[in-house]
Design an enzyme around this catalytic site. Structure first.
Site, PDB file in Angstrom:
ATOM      1  N   ARG A  63       0.793  -1.228   0.000  1.00  0.00           N
ATOM      2  CA  ARG A  63       0.000   0.000   0.000  1.00  0.00           C
ATOM      3  C   ARG A  63       0.825   1.278   0.000  1.00  0.00           C
ATOM      4  O   ARG A  63       0.552   2.210  -0.765  1.00  0.00           O
ATOM      5  CB  ARG A  63      -0.931   0.046   1.240  1.00  0.00           C
ATOM      6  CG  ARG A  63      -2.187  -0.719   1.094  1.00  0.00           C
ATOM      7  CD  ARG A  63      -2.555  -1.324   2.423  1.00  0.00           C
ATOM      8  NE  ARG A  63      -1.577  -2.347   2.731  1.00  0.00           N
ATOM      9  CZ  ARG A  63      -1.703  -3.620   2.341  1.00  0.00           C
ATOM     10  NH1 ARG A  63      -2.768  -3.999   1.738  1.00  0.00           N
ATOM     11  NH2 ARG A  63      -0.760  -4.513   2.609  1.00  0.00           N
ATOM     12  N   THR A  64       1.813   1.341   0.873  1.00  0.00           N
ATOM     13  CA  THR A  64       2.552   2.602   0.995  1.00  0.00           C
ATOM     14  C   THR A  64       3.301   2.883  -0.305  1.00  0.00           C
ATOM     15  O   THR A  64       3.261   4.004  -0.827  1.00  0.00           O
ATOM     16  CB  THR A  64       3.529   2.537   2.187  1.00  0.00           C
ATOM     17  OG1 THR A  64       2.807   2.033   3.313  1.00  0.00           O
ATOM     18  CG2 THR A  64       4.083   3.898   2.522  1.00  0.00           C
ATOM     19  N   LYS A  92      28.440  -3.802  -3.859  1.00  0.00           N
ATOM     20  CA  LYS A  92      29.890  -3.595  -4.051  1.00  0.00           C
ATOM     21  C   LYS A  92      30.505  -2.921  -2.835  1.00  0.00           C
ATOM     22  O   LYS A  92      31.660  -2.503  -2.857  1.00  0.00           O
ATOM     23  CB  LYS A  92      30.128  -2.721  -5.287  1.00  0.00           C
ATOM     24  CG  LYS A  92      29.598  -3.311  -6.578  1.00  0.00           C
ATOM     25  CD  LYS A  92      29.873  -2.335  -7.730  1.00  0.00           C
ATOM     26  CE  LYS A  92      28.792  -2.395  -8.771  1.00  0.00           C
ATOM     27  NZ  LYS A  92      28.794  -1.207  -9.637  1.00  0.00           N
ATOM     28  N   ARG A 113      11.382   3.747   2.743  1.00  0.00           N
ATOM     29  CA  ARG A 113      11.020   2.815   3.821  1.00  0.00           C
ATOM     30  C   ARG A 113      12.255   2.019   4.169  1.00  0.00           C
ATOM     31  O   ARG A 113      12.938   1.495   3.266  1.00  0.00           O
ATOM     32  CB  ARG A 113       9.896   1.878   3.385  1.00  0.00           C
ATOM     33  CG  ARG A 113       9.673   0.760   4.393  1.00  0.00           C
ATOM     34  CD  ARG A 113       8.431  -0.020   4.141  1.00  0.00           C
ATOM     35  NE  ARG A 113       7.242   0.752   4.475  1.00  0.00           N
ATOM     36  CZ  ARG A 113       6.028   0.209   4.592  1.00  0.00           C
ATOM     37  NH1 ARG A 113       5.850  -1.079   4.390  1.00  0.00           N
ATOM     38  NH2 ARG A 113       4.992   0.955   4.910  1.00  0.00           N
ATOM     39  N   HIS A 146       5.675   5.713  11.370  1.00  0.00           N
ATOM     40  CA  HIS A 146       5.071   5.600  10.037  1.00  0.00           C
ATOM     41  C   HIS A 146       4.196   6.849   9.877  1.00  0.00           C
ATOM     42  O   HIS A 146       2.967   6.776   9.892  1.00  0.00           O
ATOM     43  CB  HIS A 146       4.245   4.317   9.958  1.00  0.00           C
ATOM     44  CG  HIS A 146       3.929   3.859   8.557  1.00  0.00           C
ATOM     45  ND1 HIS A 146       4.035   4.683   7.455  1.00  0.00           N
ATOM     46  CD2 HIS A 146       3.482   2.665   8.085  1.00  0.00           C
ATOM     47  CE1 HIS A 146       3.675   4.004   6.371  1.00  0.00           C
ATOM     48  NE2 HIS A 146       3.336   2.782   6.727  1.00  0.00           N
TER      49      HIS A 146
HETATM   50  N1   CP Z   1      -0.056   0.041   5.908  1.00  0.00           N
HETATM   51  C1   CP Z   1       1.110  -0.255   5.299  1.00  0.00           C
HETATM   52  O1   CP Z   1       2.170   0.311   5.613  1.00  0.00           O
HETATM   53  O2   CP Z   1       1.014  -1.223   4.341  1.00  0.00           O
HETATM   54  P1   CP Z   1       2.222  -1.734   3.436  1.00  0.00           P
HETATM   55  O3   CP Z   1       3.227  -2.372   4.394  1.00  0.00           O
HETATM   56  O4   CP Z   1       1.627  -2.697   2.471  1.00  0.00           O
HETATM   57  O5   CP Z   1       2.838  -0.545   2.784  1.00  0.00           O
END
Ligand code: CP
Length: 336
Positions: A63-64, A92, A113, A146
């Protein structure tokens, strides 16, 4: 951190004020309304079509990643991605810091992320000391933060409570693995920006919310309760935020096998206990903690939450590049 329309780097929820939250939710509403027409989508896709974004996702995501990708597409931003560091020169021996600094040579925005807490913050600080300090958006860091999930959660709550006086004064229940769930930690902290919100944390003692979050709530004078009794608290809840077991963080002494997730799961029989206007949320992905049969209940908000993520992230990116005013002008000039 520098500010454009209230934001430059987006690193942690503590940087968001109540005014900023209202602004971003209002802008997300405007963008989704503009996007209803072909002319509107064409306008939106012209707003940032001179920009390029790098999506650096070295932890799994559906999703993110996709909602940021879609948000960039809506605004006309061209995207590139690195999702597997084995395909980069990190194999490397190049450091992650040098890798991300390299991205900043080619891209105008880095969305990342990473499994390490504070990595996004470290990179933002590093880039700020270079000749090309492009904005960094934290799309999930370690077990800690998050922030953009919390933004979309607040956006979803605001829309859910639109005819009920907004988020202020509501009772929010969090259930599941609250210790290692960065979405809960971020949202619990962000809800302190609203007046009179009471938070309930329902989890087994091994996975109860971290003391650092409770200390933060205490400091903000926020009312909360810790409990293991799911059925007792869902009855008065305005929103129930379910989460899965975060067993990707399991260690030898803290394993999934000792946890009875059934006690912290939403089943069809629970629906009759909920308020008629309650909303059930989940950051997803889910496993068994919400029965699929619940998806068809109008109070199930988690699929709406998924789509809201795209609008909230488009609004965040538009504000990062100071396009709020232009989008409002289009909205007003076209009598929307
Ligand atoms: N809610 C969320 O972070 O979903 P993903 O890990 O699929 O991005």
């Amino acid at each position: 951190m520098r500010t454009g329309e209230g934001i430059y780097h987006c690193i942690k929820v503590q940087q968001f004020s109540r005014d900023f939250l209202e602004e971003i939710c209002d802008l997300a509403d405007k963008i989704r309304e503009i996007a209803r027409t072909k002319a509107g989508t064409e306008y939106l896709s012209s707003t940032l079509n001179h920009k390029q974004a790098m999506l650096y996702f070295v932890q799994p995501s559906t999703r993110t990643f996709l909602s940021f990708y879609s948000a960039c597409q809506i605004l006309g931003i061209k995207c590139a991605e690195v999702r597997d560091p084995k395909t980069s020169s990190e194999v490397k021996g190049e450091s992650e810091e040098d890798t991300v600094r390299t991205f900043s040579s080619y891209f105008d925005l880095i969305i990342m992320r990473h499994p390490q807490a504070n990595f996004a913050e470290k990179i933002a600080g590093l880039l700020d000391r270079t000749e090309r300090p492009v904005p960094v958006i934290n799309a999930g860091s370690g077990k800690d933060q998050h922030p953009t999930q919390a933004l979309l959660d607040v956006y979803t709550l605001r829309r859910s409570f639109h005819h009920r006086g907004g988020i202020d004064g509501k009772q929010i229940v969090f259930a599941g693995d609250l210790l290692r769930g960065r979405t809960v930690r971020s949202l619990a902290a962000l809800l302190t920006r609203y007046q009179g919100v009471k938070q309930y944390f329902v989890a087994p003692p091994e996975f109860q919310i971290g003391q650092d979050i409770l200390d933060f709530l205490d400091k903000q004078g926020v009312e909360y309760e810790l409990t293991e009794n799911f059925e007792a608290v869902i009855q008065g809840a305005d929103a129930i935020y379910m989460t899965r077991l975060q067993d990707e963080w399991d260690s030898a002494e803290n394993t999934r096998s000792v946890i009875d997730i059934e006690r912290f799961s939403m089943r069809e029989r629970h629906l009759q206990m909920l308020k008629a206007d309650a909303v059930i949320l989940h950051p997803l992905p889910r496993r068994l903690e919400i029965e699929v049969a619940i998806d068809s209940d109008p109070r199930a908000g988690y699929w709406r939450q998924v789509r809201n993520g795209m609008w909230a992230r488009a609004a965040l990116i538009a504000m990062t590049f100071c396009r709020k005013q232009n989008i409002y002008e289009y909205y007003l000039n076209n009598n929307l």
